[in-house]
Design a protein around this motif. Structure first.
Motif, PDB file in Angstrom:
ATOM      1  N   ARG A   3      17.362  41.679  18.166  1.00  0.00           N
ATOM      2  CA  ARG A   3      18.448  42.461  18.753  1.00  0.00           C
ATOM      3  C   ARG A   3      17.900  43.794  19.248  1.00  0.00           C
ATOM      4  NH1 ARG A   3      18.236  43.163  13.357  1.00  0.00           N
ATOM      5  NH2 ARG A   3      18.674  45.222  12.485  1.00  0.00           N
ATOM      6  N   LYS A   4      18.687  44.456  20.083  1.00  0.00           N
ATOM      7  CA  LYS A   4      18.294  45.763  20.578  1.00  0.00           C
ATOM      8  C   LYS A   4      18.495  46.814  19.488  1.00  0.00           C
ATOM      9  CE  LYS A   4      19.491  44.983  25.431  1.00  0.00           C
ATOM     10  NZ  LYS A   4      18.200  45.378  26.034  1.00  0.00           N
ATOM     11  N   HIS A  15      26.883  54.647  27.836  1.00  0.00           N
ATOM     12  CA  HIS A  15      27.711  53.732  28.626  1.00  0.00           C
ATOM     13  C   HIS A  15      27.878  52.485  27.769  1.00  0.00           C
ATOM     14  CE1 HIS A  15      27.942  50.598  32.096  1.00  0.00           C
ATOM     15  NE2 HIS A  15      29.148  50.894  31.629  1.00  0.00           N
ATOM     16  N   VAL A  16      29.086  52.278  27.257  1.00  0.00           N
ATOM     17  CA  VAL A  16      29.365  51.157  26.358  1.00  0.00           C
ATOM     18  C   VAL A  16      30.114  50.077  27.127  1.00  0.00           C
ATOM     19  CG1 VAL A  16      30.555  50.424  24.257  1.00  0.00           C
ATOM     20  CG2 VAL A  16      29.440  52.658  24.341  1.00  0.00           C
ATOM     21  N   MET A  17      29.667  48.833  26.968  1.00  0.00           N
ATOM     22  CA  MET A  17      30.324  47.714  27.631  1.00  0.00           C
ATOM     23  C   MET A  17      30.334  46.512  26.711  1.00  0.00           C
ATOM     24  SD  MET A  17      30.034  44.692  29.541  1.00  0.00           S
ATOM     25  CE  MET A  17      28.435  44.536  30.321  1.00  0.00           C
ATOM     26  N   SER A  18      31.440  45.797  26.672  1.00  0.00           N
ATOM     27  CA  SER A  18      31.526  44.599  25.843  1.00  0.00           C
ATOM     28  C   SER A  18      32.376  43.558  26.564  1.00  0.00           C
ATOM     29  CB  SER A  18      32.135  44.928  24.479  1.00  0.00           C
ATOM     30  OG  SER A  18      32.038  43.820  23.602  1.00  0.00           O
ATOM     31  N   GLN A  80      35.988  47.381  17.393  1.00  0.00           N
ATOM     32  CA  GLN A  80      35.981  45.987  17.854  1.00  0.00           C
ATOM     33  C   GLN A  80      36.598  45.047  16.815  1.00  0.00           C
ATOM     34  OE1 GLN A  80      33.404  45.675  21.595  1.00  0.00           O
ATOM     35  NE2 GLN A  80      32.430  44.577  19.936  1.00  0.00           N
ATOM     36  N   SER A  81      36.317  45.279  15.535  1.00  0.00           N
ATOM     37  CA  SER A  81      36.888  44.412  14.508  1.00  0.00           C
ATOM     38  C   SER A  81      38.395  44.642  14.387  1.00  0.00           C
ATOM     39  CB  SER A  81      36.207  44.649  13.160  1.00  0.00           C
ATOM     40  OG  SER A  81      36.419  45.971  12.694  1.00  0.00           O
ATOM     41  N   GLN A  99      31.837  38.794  22.748  1.00  0.00           N
ATOM     42  CA  GLN A  99      30.608  38.041  22.934  1.00  0.00           C
ATOM     43  C   GLN A  99      29.431  38.813  22.334  1.00  0.00           C
ATOM     44  OE1 GLN A  99      29.536  36.221  26.902  1.00  0.00           O
ATOM     45  NE2 GLN A  99      27.948  37.791  26.823  1.00  0.00           N
ATOM     46  N   GLY A 100      28.985  38.404  21.155  1.00  0.00           N
ATOM     47  CA  GLY A 100      27.808  39.018  20.548  1.00  0.00           C
ATOM     48  C   GLY A 100      27.955  40.515  20.367  1.00  0.00           C
TER      49      GLY A 100
END
Length: 336
Positions: A3-4, A15-18, A80-81, A99-100
């Motif tokens: 993982r990163k 910059h957050v993206m999901s 997110q949870s 997604q992940g």
């Protein structure tokens, strides 16, 4: 699965993206979007986060996020949870929603990077396939921070305008917001007349594909932070562009040490034979102290295909006084 690494520090901007799991929708309607923004507001209150821009788009979202404290990971886990639980309860579903892992790209505050990202995020709705430039207006897209920026929607307490506007030379005033609306109208026209709307700004490719957004000094600072994160965990547990860049930087440091010990320059190295002992000695040094792949080492040192690469390394290690490679081996083997 590798993982990163997460780079966290006080005052960091990301910059957050999901995206939704299997690209499914995470916002099925206005009620879901409103519920997500409520959840986002709650996490900002818990963590002290500052949001500078956002857009919610069906199966994914974008945030330009500032963390005054190094708490990105704990905050993202909560938001997110919590949203997943609320979404599943509302729609009577179970299982994963996202997604992940989310994507969080560190951003340098200043030099135009901040406003470039805000523009990218605000223009997301017009880059959607099928957007009607004649009938639709960017300001009418409710689930973005842009309407609030230009005074057409209420400003949540956790949404900040000042840094984006000031970087564009605009004040956080009604007049400044009108100027911002004019600026964005021009950017919408650029997208409209571009054959490839997602490439209307050359900086957008870096946003979509890069591991950071900033200048070289900022990149070096991040590499040091990545190095600190890797020291506290198994190297094999991480991957990504930032890890590759960190590993390459480490390899370059070992090559510089090796060149000094061998008493040769980069220019002289380029003129040596592909399987010369000096190049083999440098390759051994990099292999011993870094995670760089053989293909990178060969290319960096100008060694060609070097099909007998492993055999040459072994020959170097076994060389005795007077043998091929002994002098080069002696010069580098004790480097720390």
């Amino acid at each position: 699965m590798p993982r990163k690494p997460r780079v966290e520090y006080a005052g960091a901007v990301y910059h957050v993206m999901s995206r939704g799991n299997r690209l499914q929708k995470i916002f099925r309607g206005d009620a879901d979007c409103a519920m997500f923004l409520t959840t986002l507001g709650e996490v900002c209150q818990r963590t002290g986060w500052r949001v500078h821009a956002y857009t919610l788009l069906g199966n994914h979202y974008h945030l330009l996020l500032e963390t005054p404290e190094p708490n990105l990971v704990v905050g993202m886990q909560w938001v997110q949870s919590t949203y997943t639980k609320r979404f599943n309860a509302r729609h009577r579903e179970r299982g994963h929603l996202f997604q992940g892992r989310y994507k969080a790209i560190p951003v340098e505050a200043g030099s135009g990077y901040f406003s470039t990202l805000a523009t990218y995020i605000h223009l997301n709705p017009v880059r959607i396939r099928g957007y009607d430039f004649d009938k639709q207006r960017l300001v009418d897209y409710a689930w973005s921070s842009y309407p609030a920026y230009v005074g057409k929607a209420a400003q949540p307490e956790w949404l900040n305008f000042h840094r984006v506007l000031s970087e564009l030379g605009m004040a956080d005033t009604p007049a400044g917001r009108r100027k911002y609306a004019g600026y964005m109208a021009g950017r919408v026209e650029e997208v409209r007349h571009s054959a490839q709307p997602w490439k209307a700004d050359e900086a957008w490719q870096r946003i979509r594909r890069g591991w950071h957004m900033g200048g070289e000094e900022f990149r070096q600072e991040l590499l040091e932070r990545v190095g600190g994160a890797l020291k506290n965990a198994r190297r094999q547990s991480f991957s990504g562009g930032e890890v590759q860049a960190h590993d390459e930087a480490c390899a370059e440091q070992w090559i510089a040490k090796g060149l000094k010990a061998l008493g040769i320059t980069e220019a002289e190295l380029a003129g040596l034979r592909m399987n010369g002992p000096e190049k083999i000695a440098l390759a051994w040094l990099v292999r011993r102290n870094t995670s760089m792949r053989t293909t990178w080492i060969k290319a960096r040192l100008g060694m060609g295909t070097a099909t007998c690469f492993a055999a040459f390394l072994k020959k170097l290690e076994e060389a005795r006084k007077g043998d091929w490679g002994h002098d080069a081996w002696r010069a580098v083997r004790s480097i720390q």
